[in-house]
Scaffold this motif. Sequence first.
Motif, PDB file in Angstrom:
ATOM      1  N   UNK A 227      32.201 -32.474 -56.153  1.00 51.40           N
ATOM      2  CA  UNK A 227      31.336 -33.631 -55.898  1.00 51.40           C
ATOM      3  C   UNK A 227      30.105 -33.654 -56.804  1.00 51.40           C
ATOM      4  N   UNK A 228      29.415 -32.514 -56.936  1.00 46.18           N
ATOM      5  CA  UNK A 228      28.213 -32.473 -57.776  1.00 46.18           C
ATOM      6  C   UNK A 228      28.574 -32.713 -59.236  1.00 46.18           C
ATOM      7  N   UNK A 229      29.680 -32.162 -59.673  1.00 43.96           N
ATOM      8  CA  UNK A 229      30.177 -32.415 -61.030  1.00 43.96           C
ATOM      9  C   UNK A 229      30.420 -33.908 -61.225  1.00 43.96           C
ATOM     10  N   UNK A 230      31.146 -34.519 -60.283  1.00 46.18           N
ATOM     11  CA  UNK A 230      31.479 -35.936 -60.403  1.00 46.18           C
ATOM     12  C   UNK A 230      30.236 -36.812 -60.455  1.00 46.18           C
ATOM     13  N   UNK A 231      29.227 -36.440 -59.658  1.00 46.97           N
ATOM     14  CA  UNK A 231      27.995 -37.229 -59.629  1.00 46.97           C
ATOM     15  C   UNK A 231      27.242 -37.173 -60.951  1.00 46.97           C
ATOM     16  N   UNK A 232      27.452 -36.100 -61.718  1.00 47.31           N
ATOM     17  CA  UNK A 232      26.719 -35.913 -62.970  1.00 47.31           C
ATOM     18  C   UNK A 232      27.475 -36.437 -64.184  1.00 47.31           C
ATOM     19  N   UNK A 233      28.749 -36.796 -64.037  1.00 47.27           N
ATOM     20  CA  UNK A 233      29.544 -37.267 -65.172  1.00 47.27           C
ATOM     21  C   UNK A 233      29.097 -38.670 -65.572  1.00 47.27           C
ATOM     22  N   UNK A 234      28.898 -38.883 -66.857  1.00 50.09           N
ATOM     23  CA  UNK A 234      28.470 -40.180 -67.368  1.00 50.09           C
ATOM     24  C   UNK A 234      29.645 -40.864 -68.066  1.00 50.09           C
TER      25      UNK A 234
ATOM     26  N   UNK B  70      31.431 -18.887 -60.978  1.00 46.27           N
ATOM     27  CA  UNK B  70      31.457 -20.030 -60.054  1.00 46.27           C
ATOM     28  C   UNK B  70      30.769 -21.242 -60.682  1.00 46.27           C
ATOM     29  N   UNK B  71      31.356 -21.773 -61.738  1.00 39.43           N
ATOM     30  CA  UNK B  71      30.702 -22.810 -62.527  1.00 39.43           C
ATOM     31  C   UNK B  71      30.415 -24.079 -61.743  1.00 39.43           C
ATOM     32  N   UNK B  72      31.298 -24.456 -60.824  1.00 37.63           N
ATOM     33  CA  UNK B  72      31.077 -25.693 -60.072  1.00 37.63           C
ATOM     34  C   UNK B  72      29.904 -25.574 -59.115  1.00 37.63           C
ATOM     35  N   UNK B  73      29.554 -24.360 -58.719  1.00 35.67           N
ATOM     36  CA  UNK B  73      28.384 -24.133 -57.882  1.00 35.67           C
ATOM     37  C   UNK B  73      27.135 -23.893 -58.714  1.00 35.67           C
ATOM     38  N   UNK B  74      27.285 -23.127 -59.779  1.00 39.72           N
ATOM     39  CA  UNK B  74      26.123 -22.687 -60.545  1.00 39.72           C
ATOM     40  C   UNK B  74      25.634 -23.708 -61.564  1.00 39.72           C
ATOM     41  N   UNK B  75      26.550 -24.449 -62.172  1.00 41.15           N
ATOM     42  CA  UNK B  75      26.142 -25.337 -63.270  1.00 41.15           C
ATOM     43  C   UNK B  75      26.988 -26.602 -63.331  1.00 41.15           C
ATOM     44  N   UNK B  76      27.068 -27.357 -62.230  1.00 40.92           N
ATOM     45  CA  UNK B  76      27.907 -28.566 -62.274  1.00 40.92           C
ATOM     46  C   UNK B  76      27.404 -29.602 -63.266  1.00 40.92           C
ATOM     47  N   UNK B  77      26.090 -29.729 -63.407  1.00 41.12           N
ATOM     48  CA  UNK B  77      25.547 -30.711 -64.333  1.00 41.12           C
ATOM     49  C   UNK B  77      25.856 -30.395 -65.780  1.00 41.12           C
ATOM     50  N   UNK B  78      25.716 -29.129 -66.152  1.00 39.01           N
ATOM     51  CA  UNK B  78      26.034 -28.729 -67.527  1.00 39.01           C
ATOM     52  C   UNK B  78      27.519 -28.900 -67.806  1.00 39.01           C
ATOM     53  N   UNK B  79      28.359 -28.501 -66.855  1.00 41.32           N
ATOM     54  CA  UNK B  79      29.806 -28.675 -67.029  1.00 41.32           C
ATOM     55  C   UNK B  79      30.164 -30.148 -67.164  1.00 41.32           C
TER      56      UNK B  79
END
Length: 257
Positions: free
Chosen positions: A17-24, A228-237
């Motif tokens: 979810x956090x990853x998806x919210x940060x994708x442009x 744990x990239x989706x927890x630690x750095x979702x925005x960067x990913x």
Amino acid sequence: MRALALHGFLGRGADWDAFAAAVDLPGLELDRPDLPGHGPHPRPVPPHFAAWVQWLEERLHMATAPVHLLGYSLGGRLALALALAEACTGKVASLTVLGASCGLASHDERRARAAADGELAAALERDGLAPFLDRWYRQPLFAPACRTYGHAALVASRGQGQAGPLAAALRASGTGAMPNLRPGLGCLRIPVLALAGTLDPKFCALGQEIAAGAPRGQLRTVDGAGHALLLEAPGTCARLWTEFINRHANPARTCHE
């Protein structure tokens, strides 16, 4: 644009979810299902790794256009296997794996790992989910995530699962249960991105192996992050993935091109 995102062992689709919210990427539809055996209402667990891939193929084939695949850890191994199974169909537009491997190279390694995974699954069934999670997240692999979130908070965030289905998932989809996917990497004609945290040297090396084996592969590392990239750095990913998709937006090519 459609994408299919697969979470890791003990996780849920909501991990994206956090990853998806940060994708442009305007118009992106990011399908992020709970994998079999996972979540509060788990789907039946396929009996072996190939059956997991078949379950994903059925989901993939519901799309009318090529799909961008993403996967973290277990999900990354499944996404890689799915991309290889569909390498000549044009159904996959790109592949991105986070903290994933292409399996173990030798039969002896796979047999030993399958036995170890079986012991872990038995402990999960015997002791229950909470004690298993407590031990699981004390592994050095998750030390960076525990430093960021706290061990207790990380364990609590994973407490929605059921021990029996998760144990079955571990037996059927663990690293020991999957084939060695290295020989097929050269057939991937789609763009391939491997992501790994700089605090996760094992998976940096495994990600480099995937990137080097795929003709259009690349490795990008995430500074200061562990496994744990989706927890630690979702925005960067999300930023790295957005850049990757914008650079490689052409439809997937087949092995015949």
